[in-house]
Scaffold this motif. Structure first.
Motif, PDB file in Angstrom:
ATOM      1  N   PRO A  82      12.712  -9.087   0.876  1.00 60.84           N
ATOM      2  CA  PRO A  82      12.052  -7.924   1.260  1.00 60.84           C
ATOM      3  C   PRO A  82      11.574  -7.199   0.011  1.00 60.84           C
ATOM      4  O   PRO A  82      10.558  -6.385  -0.185  1.00 60.84           O
ATOM      5  N   VAL A  83      12.390  -7.151  -0.950  1.00 61.94           N
ATOM      6  CA  VAL A  83      12.039  -6.635  -2.383  1.00 61.94           C
ATOM      7  C   VAL A  83      10.790  -7.399  -3.219  1.00 61.94           C
ATOM      8  O   VAL A  83       9.879  -6.647  -3.432  1.00 61.94           O
ATOM      9  N   ALA A  84      10.613  -8.741  -2.917  1.00 63.77           N
ATOM     10  CA  ALA A  84       9.448  -9.391  -3.567  1.00 63.77           C
ATOM     11  C   ALA A  84       8.242  -9.150  -2.383  1.00 63.77           C
ATOM     12  O   ALA A  84       7.125  -9.045  -3.056  1.00 63.77           O
ATOM     13  N   CYS A  85       8.593  -8.766  -1.024  1.00 55.21           N
ATOM     14  CA  CYS A  85       7.434  -8.491  -0.388  1.00 55.21           C
ATOM     15  C   CYS A  85       6.975  -6.981  -0.588  1.00 55.21           C
ATOM     16  O   CYS A  85       5.610  -6.962  -0.445  1.00 55.21           O
ATOM     17  N   TYR A  86       7.779  -6.388  -0.721  1.00 52.85           N
ATOM     18  CA  TYR A  86       7.330  -4.906  -1.060  1.00 52.85           C
ATOM     19  C   TYR A  86       6.574  -4.622  -2.343  1.00 52.85           C
ATOM     20  O   TYR A  86       5.477  -4.157  -2.267  1.00 52.85           O
ATOM     21  N   THR A  87       7.127  -5.263  -3.203  1.00 56.78           N
ATOM     22  CA  THR A  87       6.313  -5.180  -4.781  1.00 56.78           C
ATOM     23  C   THR A  87       4.869  -5.772  -4.605  1.00 56.78           C
ATOM     24  O   THR A  87       4.156  -5.476  -5.112  1.00 56.78           O
ATOM     25  N   THR A  88       5.174  -7.070  -4.226  1.00 58.25           N
ATOM     26  CA  THR A  88       3.752  -7.739  -3.743  1.00 58.25           C
ATOM     27  C   THR A  88       2.874  -6.971  -3.250  1.00 58.25           C
ATOM     28  O   THR A  88       1.538  -6.828  -3.478  1.00 58.25           O
ATOM     29  N   GLY A  89       3.283  -6.313  -2.183  1.00 60.48           N
ATOM     30  CA  GLY A  89       2.295  -5.425  -1.261  1.00 60.48           C
ATOM     31  C   GLY A  89       1.795  -4.123  -1.816  1.00 60.48           C
ATOM     32  O   GLY A  89       0.741  -4.057  -1.866  1.00 60.48           O
ATOM     33  N   VAL A  90       2.669  -3.586  -2.834  1.00 60.99           N
ATOM     34  CA  VAL A  90       2.237  -2.676  -3.369  1.00 60.99           C
ATOM     35  C   VAL A  90       1.155  -2.933  -4.558  1.00 60.99           C
ATOM     36  O   VAL A  90       0.252  -2.292  -4.720  1.00 60.99           O
ATOM     37  N   ALA A  91       1.305  -4.034  -5.348  1.00 58.87           N
ATOM     38  CA  ALA A  91       0.327  -4.620  -6.180  1.00 58.87           C
ATOM     39  C   ALA A  91      -0.976  -5.022  -5.384  1.00 58.87           C
ATOM     40  O   ALA A  91      -1.975  -4.760  -6.060  1.00 58.87           O
ATOM     41  N   LEU A  92      -0.951  -5.616  -4.275  1.00 58.96           N
ATOM     42  CA  LEU A  92      -2.082  -5.932  -3.706  1.00 58.96           C
ATOM     43  C   LEU A  92      -2.878  -4.762  -3.132  1.00 58.96           C
ATOM     44  O   LEU A  92      -3.933  -4.584  -3.272  1.00 58.96           O
ATOM     45  N   HIS A  93      -2.105  -3.585  -2.570  1.00 55.76           N
ATOM     46  CA  HIS A  93      -2.802  -2.411  -2.140  1.00 55.76           C
ATOM     47  C   HIS A  93      -3.469  -1.609  -3.329  1.00 55.76           C
ATOM     48  O   HIS A  93      -4.337  -0.876  -3.105  1.00 55.76           O
ATOM     49  N   SER A  94      -2.816  -1.988  -4.616  1.00 56.16           N
ATOM     50  CA  SER A  94      -3.506  -1.005  -5.815  1.00 56.16           C
ATOM     51  C   SER A  94      -4.619  -1.717  -6.061  1.00 56.16           C
ATOM     52  O   SER A  94      -5.563  -0.938  -6.524  1.00 56.16           O
ATOM     53  N   LEU A  95      -5.034  -2.844  -5.680  1.00 53.64           N
ATOM     54  CA  LEU A  95      -6.510  -3.441  -5.620  1.00 53.64           C
ATOM     55  C   LEU A  95      -7.425  -3.153  -4.578  1.00 53.64           C
ATOM     56  O   LEU A  95      -8.401  -3.348  -4.787  1.00 53.64           O
ATOM     57  N   GLY A  96      -6.722  -2.473  -3.527  1.00 53.39           N
ATOM     58  CA  GLY A  96      -7.766  -1.933  -2.310  1.00 53.39           C
ATOM     59  C   GLY A  96      -6.891  -2.325  -1.188  1.00 53.39           C
ATOM     60  O   GLY A  96      -6.433  -3.131  -0.742  1.00 53.39           O
ATOM     61  N   GLY A  97      -7.355  -1.350  -0.040  1.00 53.09           N
ATOM     62  CA  GLY A  97      -6.610  -1.692   1.025  1.00 53.09           C
ATOM     63  C   GLY A  97      -7.031  -2.767   1.859  1.00 53.09           C
ATOM     64  O   GLY A  97      -6.065  -3.369   2.476  1.00 53.09           O
ATOM     65  N   LEU A  98      -8.261  -3.234   1.764  1.00 53.35           N
ATOM     66  CA  LEU A  98      -8.708  -4.427   2.478  1.00 53.35           C
ATOM     67  C   LEU A  98      -8.250  -5.698   1.665  1.00 53.35           C
ATOM     68  O   LEU A  98      -7.738  -6.568   2.223  1.00 53.35           O
ATOM     69  N   VAL A  99      -7.841  -5.725   0.296  1.00 50.95           N
ATOM     70  CA  VAL A  99      -7.292  -6.786  -0.238  1.00 50.95           C
ATOM     71  C   VAL A  99      -5.649  -6.958   0.242  1.00 50.95           C
ATOM     72  O   VAL A  99      -5.326  -8.071   0.766  1.00 50.95           O
ATOM     73  N   PHE A 100      -5.255  -5.843   0.448  1.00 47.39           N
ATOM     74  CA  PHE A 100      -3.693  -5.835   1.194  1.00 47.39           C
ATOM     75  C   PHE A 100      -3.756  -6.498   2.563  1.00 47.39           C
ATOM     76  O   PHE A 100      -2.887  -7.462   2.796  1.00 47.39           O
ATOM     77  N   TRP A 101      -4.530  -5.853   3.377  1.00 47.27           N
ATOM     78  CA  TRP A 101      -4.648  -6.486   4.637  1.00 47.27           C
ATOM     79  C   TRP A 101      -5.204  -7.926   4.903  1.00 47.27           C
ATOM     80  O   TRP A 101      -4.830  -8.666   5.765  1.00 47.27           O
ATOM     81  N   ARG A 102      -6.068  -8.205   4.147  1.00 51.26           N
ATOM     82  CA  ARG A 102      -6.753  -9.558   4.003  1.00 51.26           C
ATOM     83  C   ARG A 102      -5.786 -10.621   3.958  1.00 51.26           C
ATOM     84  O   ARG A 102      -5.349 -11.400   4.361  1.00 51.26           O
ATOM     85  N   VAL A 103      -4.753 -10.270   2.575  1.00 54.62           N
ATOM     86  CA  VAL A 103      -3.762 -11.191   2.387  1.00 54.62           C
ATOM     87  C   VAL A 103      -2.564 -11.163   3.377  1.00 54.62           C
ATOM     88  O   VAL A 103      -1.958 -12.249   3.957  1.00 54.62           O
ATOM     89  N   LEU A 104      -2.198 -10.087   3.924  1.00 55.41           N
ATOM     90  CA  LEU A 104      -1.324 -10.214   5.289  1.00 55.41           C
ATOM     91  C   LEU A 104      -1.781 -10.721   6.445  1.00 55.41           C
ATOM     92  O   LEU A 104      -0.826 -11.553   7.008  1.00 55.41           O
ATOM     93  N   ALA A 105      -3.251 -10.786   6.530  1.00 53.47           N
ATOM     94  CA  ALA A 105      -3.611 -11.368   8.008  1.00 53.47           C
ATOM     95  C   ALA A 105      -3.704 -12.871   7.855  1.00 53.47           C
ATOM     96  O   ALA A 105      -3.128 -13.672   8.639  1.00 53.47           O
ATOM     97  N   TYR A 106      -3.798 -13.442   6.388  1.00 53.56           N
ATOM     98  CA  TYR A 106      -3.908 -14.752   6.396  1.00 53.56           C
ATOM     99  C   TYR A 106      -2.420 -15.300   6.210  1.00 53.56           C
ATOM    100  O   TYR A 106      -1.927 -16.528   6.532  1.00 53.56           O
ATOM    101  N   LEU A 107      -1.448 -14.552   5.960  1.00 59.30           N
ATOM    102  CA  LEU A 107       0.120 -14.817   5.717  1.00 59.30           C
ATOM    103  C   LEU A 107       0.414 -14.900   7.280  1.00 59.30           C
ATOM    104  O   LEU A 107       1.068 -15.820   7.740  1.00 59.30           O
ATOM    105  N   ALA A 108      -0.146 -13.916   8.226  1.00 56.53           N
ATOM    106  CA  ALA A 108       0.313 -14.092   9.565  1.00 56.53           C
ATOM    107  C   ALA A 108      -0.279 -15.254  10.224  1.00 56.53           C
ATOM    108  O   ALA A 108       0.361 -15.773  10.991  1.00 56.53           O
ATOM    109  N   VAL A 109      -1.478 -15.643   9.746  1.00 57.96           N
ATOM    110  CA  VAL A 109      -2.022 -16.767  10.457  1.00 57.96           C
ATOM    111  C   VAL A 109      -1.286 -17.986   9.925  1.00 57.96           C
ATOM    112  O   VAL A 109      -0.944 -18.746  10.971  1.00 57.96           O
TER     113      VAL A 109
END
Length: 344
Positions: A82-109
């Protein structure tokens, strides 16, 4: 050869193998607009998204944090992920909301695809490896990848995984045709192999083939055949979430092993099933309520009390908040890559 059920023919048949076919029957019974538009009735959204899709994520708790023995065995993994997921998520979202959701969507797939492969391996555990058996693995992967390729190579669809624009899409008819030809060829090769194998050995692995059939049905019908949000969600969520919860409730044991492992902690005891289902639904409702109150503001009639929360619009606050609200999902996707592994 006895059939390699996880628990029993009745249990597997109803809760693991039948959901894709039942979901398809439900989709075929829908009024035509719901099979080809972005319409999603509120009650259907609650039943499918909140009570199954989001709820199944919390089933992971009962194989990890809520199990005293497994919590001790995996204590490092359970705080690192969870610590790694959260810190990675914050880093991705700092690049843009779409970047975060795109990575999460491909991880979900990836998570959805690997679940189908995992069930395939379980249902193939009694079989001796032989020439051509690789076709089952190839088919379970391509039964999921082909609809995704079709989605990526098509113009905009009436559904999404999380948000609009999350997948990289461009309209390429020739690419769709080539992907379809490979799909049909692989189906024909697998069917021929199974028929010849049956003629030679007079054995037929029923649950494995039902699993493959269900995978073909849910992914092809939900993404390629139909183009509606309700149809996609029904086939996608029911076919994934219910089998996952059934596997968790069974403790991951199979019928060829010792009896189902004793349940420990929060789901032990006479009312364990009620605790299990009640907990995952409660957590799902609370999570979606926080999403709706703080971010989306789309379902106020369902999450009335949560509308008292302040809507967050600041990009800086969203950078910290969105990965936190999505942490149950991201942790679920990553932990599941570890907790279901078994010896060869």
């Amino acid at each position: 050869m006895p059939q390699p059920w996880i628990r029993s023919a009745r249990y597997d048949g109803l809760l693991i193998l039948a959901p894709p076919f039942l979901a398809l029957a439900a989709v075929l019974a829908l009024p035509a607009p719901y099979r080809s538009t972005a319409q999603m009735p509120l009650l259907a959204w609650v039943a499918l998204v909140v009570l199954i899709d989001v709820a199944h994520v919390y089933g992971t708790l009962f194989q990890t944090y809520f199990d005293p023995l497994k919590r001790r065995q995996r204590r490092t993994l359970l705080w690192v992920v969870p610590v790694a997921c959260y810190t990675t998520g914050v880093a991705l979202h700092s690049l843009g909301g779409l970047v975060f959701w795109r990575v999460l969507a491909y991880l979900a797939v990836f998570h959805f695809i690997r679940q189908q492969y995992g069930f395939l391996r379980i249902y193939s555990r009694h079989e001796l490896r032989a020439s051509g058996d690789w076709l089952a693995s190839a088919l379970v992967y391509y039964a999921t990848l082909y609809p995704l390729l079709y989605w990526h190579l098509s113009p905009g669809r009436n559904f999404n995984w999380f948000i609009d624009g999350e997948f990289v899409q461009f309209n390429w008819p020739l690419g769709r045709l080539l992907a379809t030809i490979l799909y049909v060829a692989l189906l024909a090769a697998y069917a021929s192999h199974e028929f010849l194998k049956w003629r030679r050995t007079r054995t037929f692995n029923l649950p494995r083939n039902l699993l493959l059939g269900g995978t073909l049905v849910s992914w092809y019908a939900g993404i390629v055949w139909f183009n509606g949000d309700l149809a996609f969600t029904l086939l996608n969520v029911v076919s994934h979430g219910i089998p996952y919860l059934a596997l968790v409730w069974n403790g991951g044991a199979t019928s060829s092993q010792a009896p189902t492992p004793p349940r420990r902690g929060a789901w032990a005891g006479r009312y364990g099933l009620a605790v299990f289902l009640g907990a995952v639904v409660l957590f799902a409702f609370l999570e979606e309520g926080l999403w709706d109150g703080l971010v989306w503001r789309e379902h106020g009639t369902v999450f009335g009390w949560f509308q008292r929360l302040p809507a967050v619009a600041s990009p800086v606050l969203l950078m910290w908040l969105v990965p936190l609200l999505a942490l149950p999902q991201s942790t679920h996707y990553v932990l599941d890559g570890f907790i279901w592994r078994r010896p060869k």
